[in-house]
Every structure is written in structure tokens, then in C-alpha cells.
Design a protein around this motif. Structure first.
Motif, PDB file in Angstrom:
ATOM      1  N   UNK A  55       7.321  16.029   3.523  1.00 61.73           N
ATOM      2  CA  UNK A  55       7.030  15.362   2.250  1.00 61.73           C
ATOM      3  C   UNK A  55       7.321  13.870   2.368  1.00 61.73           C
ATOM      4  N   UNK A  56       8.500  13.532   2.912  1.00 59.80           N
ATOM      5  CA  UNK A  56       8.852  12.114   3.069  1.00 59.80           C
ATOM      6  C   UNK A  56       7.839  11.394   3.955  1.00 59.80           C
ATOM      7  N   UNK A  57       7.493  12.015   5.062  1.00 59.16           N
ATOM      8  CA  UNK A  57       6.546  11.391   5.990  1.00 59.16           C
ATOM      9  C   UNK A  57       5.181  11.213   5.342  1.00 59.16           C
ATOM     10  N   UNK A  58       4.693  12.244   4.677  1.00 62.40           N
ATOM     11  CA  UNK A  58       3.395  12.148   4.005  1.00 62.40           C
ATOM     12  C   UNK A  58       3.397  11.066   2.934  1.00 62.40           C
ATOM     13  N   UNK A  59       4.481  10.957   2.180  1.00 61.26           N
ATOM     14  CA  UNK A  59       4.588   9.946   1.131  1.00 61.26           C
ATOM     15  C   UNK A  59       4.531   8.543   1.731  1.00 61.26           C
ATOM     16  N   UNK A  60       5.296   8.316   2.780  1.00 59.37           N
ATOM     17  CA  UNK A  60       5.300   6.995   3.411  1.00 59.37           C
ATOM     18  C   UNK A  60       3.944   6.651   4.014  1.00 59.37           C
ATOM     19  N   UNK A  61       3.339   7.603   4.690  1.00 58.70           N
ATOM     20  CA  UNK A  61       2.030   7.372   5.305  1.00 58.70           C
ATOM     21  C   UNK A  61       0.996   7.057   4.235  1.00 58.70           C
ATOM     22  N   UNK A  62       1.008   7.814   3.155  1.00 57.58           N
ATOM     23  CA  UNK A  62       0.047   7.574   2.071  1.00 57.58           C
ATOM     24  C   UNK A  62       0.254   6.194   1.450  1.00 57.58           C
ATOM     25  N   UNK A  63       1.508   5.812   1.243  1.00 61.50           N
ATOM     26  CA  UNK A  63       1.781   4.498   0.658  1.00 61.50           C
ATOM     27  C   UNK A  63       1.300   3.368   1.568  1.00 61.50           C
ATOM     28  N   UNK A  64       1.551   3.494   2.853  1.00 63.29           N
ATOM     29  CA  UNK A  64       1.120   2.448   3.794  1.00 63.29           C
ATOM     30  C   UNK A  64      -0.403   2.377   3.843  1.00 63.29           C
ATOM     31  N   UNK A  65      -1.043   3.528   3.910  1.00 62.88           N
ATOM     32  CA  UNK A  65      -2.501   3.538   3.979  1.00 62.88           C
ATOM     33  C   UNK A  65      -3.126   3.020   2.693  1.00 62.88           C
ATOM     34  N   UNK A  66      -2.524   3.317   1.555  1.00 60.12           N
ATOM     35  CA  UNK A  66      -3.035   2.831   0.272  1.00 60.12           C
ATOM     36  C   UNK A  66      -2.889   1.320   0.182  1.00 60.12           C
ATOM     37  N   UNK A  67      -1.724   0.821   0.592  1.00 61.42           N
ATOM     38  CA  UNK A  67      -1.502  -0.628   0.549  1.00 61.42           C
ATOM     39  C   UNK A  67      -2.460  -1.373   1.459  1.00 61.42           C
ATOM     40  N   UNK A  68      -2.797  -0.774   2.582  1.00 60.52           N
ATOM     41  CA  UNK A  68      -3.677  -1.471   3.516  1.00 60.52           C
ATOM     42  C   UNK A  68      -5.139  -1.430   3.081  1.00 60.52           C
ATOM     43  N   UNK A  69      -5.473  -0.585   2.117  1.00 61.31           N
ATOM     44  CA  UNK A  69      -6.859  -0.519   1.643  1.00 61.31           C
ATOM     45  C   UNK A  69      -7.065  -1.254   0.341  1.00 61.31           C
TER      46      UNK A  69
END
Length: 74
Positions: A55-69
Motif C-alpha cells: 500500500x505504501x509503495x503503491x501510494x508513493x508511486x502513484x503520487x510521483x507519477x501523478x505529479x510528473x504528469x
């Protein structure tokens, strides 16, 4: 052989593989800096205690990918 033990072992193995893959993805998103990735995980664990590692990993990955888009407006 007890199938419950076998299933538990298999489930643990699959979970470990999933966590490892997601961690590698996170590390690649932060320019291969494992120290930064671990620090991010520790910070998000303080914000959202009691969640699973995935859950933590998915949350961080999603946040980074969202910020970069997100387009930057000038």
C-alpha cells in the motif's frame, strides 16, 4: 504435506516478490536513490500507520507519477 503451510509459504513468497518489484519501481522513479526511497517510505508510514508495505509503495508511486504528469502553467 499440509496445504495450509504450503499456501502460506507461497502467499508470503508472492507478497515478497510484489513488494520487491514495487520498491524497485519506486527507486527508479527517484533516480535510483534507495536512500531517498526508504526515507519516503518511512515518512508515509508516519502519515498512514498500519497499512501494508505494498500500500505504501503503491501510494508513493502513484503520487510521483501523478505529479510528473501535471502540466506546468506559465
Amino acid at each position: 504435506m499440509d496445504t495450509r503451510t504450503s499456501n502460506t509459504w507461497w502467499d508470503n513468497y508472492r507478497e515478497t516478490v510484489k513488494v520487491t518489484r514495487r520498491f524497485r519501481t519506486l527507486v527508479s522513479l527517484v533516480n535510483n536513490r534507495e536512500d531517498i526511497a526508504r526515507n519516503m517510505i518511512n515518512l508515509i508510514k508516519q502519515q498512514y500507520p498500519g497499512k501494508s508495505e505494498v500500500w505504501y509503495l503503491n501510494k508513493l508511486i502513484a503520487e510521483i507519477q501523478t505529479e510528473s504528469t501535471i502540466p506546468i502553467a506559465y
